[in-house]
Design an enzyme around this catalytic site. Structure first.
Site, PDB file in Angstrom:
ATOM      1  CD  GLU A   1      -3.204  -0.709   1.891  1.00  0.00           C
ATOM      2  OE1 GLU A   1      -2.555  -0.426   3.223  1.00  0.00           O
ATOM      3  OE2 GLU A   1      -4.282  -0.436   1.537  1.00  0.00           O
ATOM      4  CG  PHE A   2      -0.674   4.105   1.296  1.00  0.00           C
ATOM      5  CD1 PHE A   2      -1.345   5.040   0.610  1.00  0.00           C
ATOM      6  CD2 PHE A   2      -1.246   3.588   2.430  1.00  0.00           C
ATOM      7  CE1 PHE A   2      -2.936   5.280   1.546  1.00  0.00           C
ATOM      8  CE2 PHE A   2      -2.302   3.296   3.008  1.00  0.00           C
ATOM      9  CZ  PHE A   2      -3.019   4.315   2.272  1.00  0.00           C
ATOM     10  NE  ARG A   3       5.563   5.646  -5.503  1.00  0.00           N
ATOM     11  CZ  ARG A   3       5.761   5.733  -7.011  1.00  0.00           C
ATOM     12  NH1 ARG A   3       4.496   6.196  -7.541  1.00  0.00           N
ATOM     13  NH2 ARG A   3       6.639   5.503  -7.284  1.00  0.00           N
ATOM     14  CG  LEU A   4       5.468   2.465   2.365  1.00  0.00           C
ATOM     15  CD1 LEU A   4       5.358   2.405   4.273  1.00  0.00           C
ATOM     16  CD2 LEU A   4       6.581   3.281   1.810  1.00  0.00           C
ATOM     17  CG  HIS A   5       6.004  -1.537  -4.449  1.00  0.00           C
ATOM     18  ND1 HIS A   5       4.632  -1.599  -4.070  1.00  0.00           N
ATOM     19  CD2 HIS A   5       6.253  -0.778  -4.764  1.00  0.00           C
ATOM     20  CE1 HIS A   5       3.821  -0.302  -4.822  1.00  0.00           C
ATOM     21  NE2 HIS A   5       5.226   0.957  -5.316  1.00  0.00           N
TER      22      HIS A   5
END
Ligand SMILES: Cc1cc2nc3c(=O)[nH]c(=O)nc-3n(C[C@H](O)[C@H](O)[C@H](O)COP(=O)(O)O)c2cc1C
Length: 204
Positions: free
Chosen positions: A180-184
């Site tokens: 989520e939210f680019r926190l891959h």
């Protein structure tokens, strides 16, 4: 997107090929089209990269196998420079895998065995098509198909001498799981001096 277990340090197996096999299994189970499709990037002596999709036709401890016309652009580039990158992307699963490695032609006997398992129509097409060469029309292609089918009528279609497989032996494998939210989550496995795989987390 399906609910998936996050990729964590604790969930990483020692062998990245085991994780690759597990993710491929998840992709197959999800019912997406061509879960075994992967982009293959190559570059020859001129350094110009080129990419195209191929199908994974074998995964084992020593690497990943695919089959093609070895006189194609990819075949010529691999002849000049065996370094290749493979890329799987499964959008529905929020996952990609990148594989850096060296490509090697498979032994003729292994390519023969694979070719003999192909449908006869595909075998004929392999003879009729010089992959990547310019042709005047579809009719010209169909005429070649007819000519080849007649030439081999009543006999087994042999493997064309320039058609065959490659194995890509991985040197580094990166697993990417969407968060989520680019926190891959990204983990790359590389071989250490003792030929063991070592995994490190990468910033997304
Ligand atoms: C989903 C998909 C799978 C493909 N699988 C293969 C394959 O396994 N082998 C192959 O030679 N070409 C395959 N192709 C065609 C290649 O993408 C490409 O057009 C062809 O190999 C010529 O590439 P080249 O001129 O860069 O060598 C596939 C294409 C798609 C879209």
């Amino acid at each position: 997107m399906a609910e998936l277990a996050a990729l964590t340090e604790e969930s990483l197996p020692p062998d990245p090929l085991a994780l690759l096999a597990a993710w491929l299994g998840d992709a197959e189970a999800s019912g997406i089209t061509n879960p075994n499709a992967m982009a293959l990037a190559t570059a020859g002596d001129d350094g110009r990269p080129s990419a195209r999709m191929v199908l994974l036709r074998g995964l084992s401890d020593d690497g990943l196998r695919f089959f093609t016309d070895q006189t194609s652009l990819k075949g010529r580039q691999l002849e000049q420079n065996p370094r290749a990158q493979l890329l799987f992307y499964w959008g529905e699963l929020g996952r990609q895998i990148l594989i850096h490695g060296q490509a090697e032609k498979l032994a003729g006997a292994e390519s023969d065995a694979y070719f003999q398992g192909r449908p006869r129509e595909s075998q004929v097409s392999a003879w009729a098509s010089e992959q990547g060469s310019v042709i005047a029309s579809r009719d010209e292609l169909l005429a070649r198909v007819k000519e080849v089918a007649e030439r081999f009528e009543g006999e087994e279609v042999p493997r064309p001498p320039d058609w065959g497989g490659y194995i890509v032996r991985p040197e580094a494998i990166e697993f990417w799981q969407a968060g989520e939210f680019r926190l891959h989550d990204r983990f790359v496995y590389r071989r250490d001096d003792g030929d063991h795989w070592v995994a490190e987390r990468l910033s997304p």
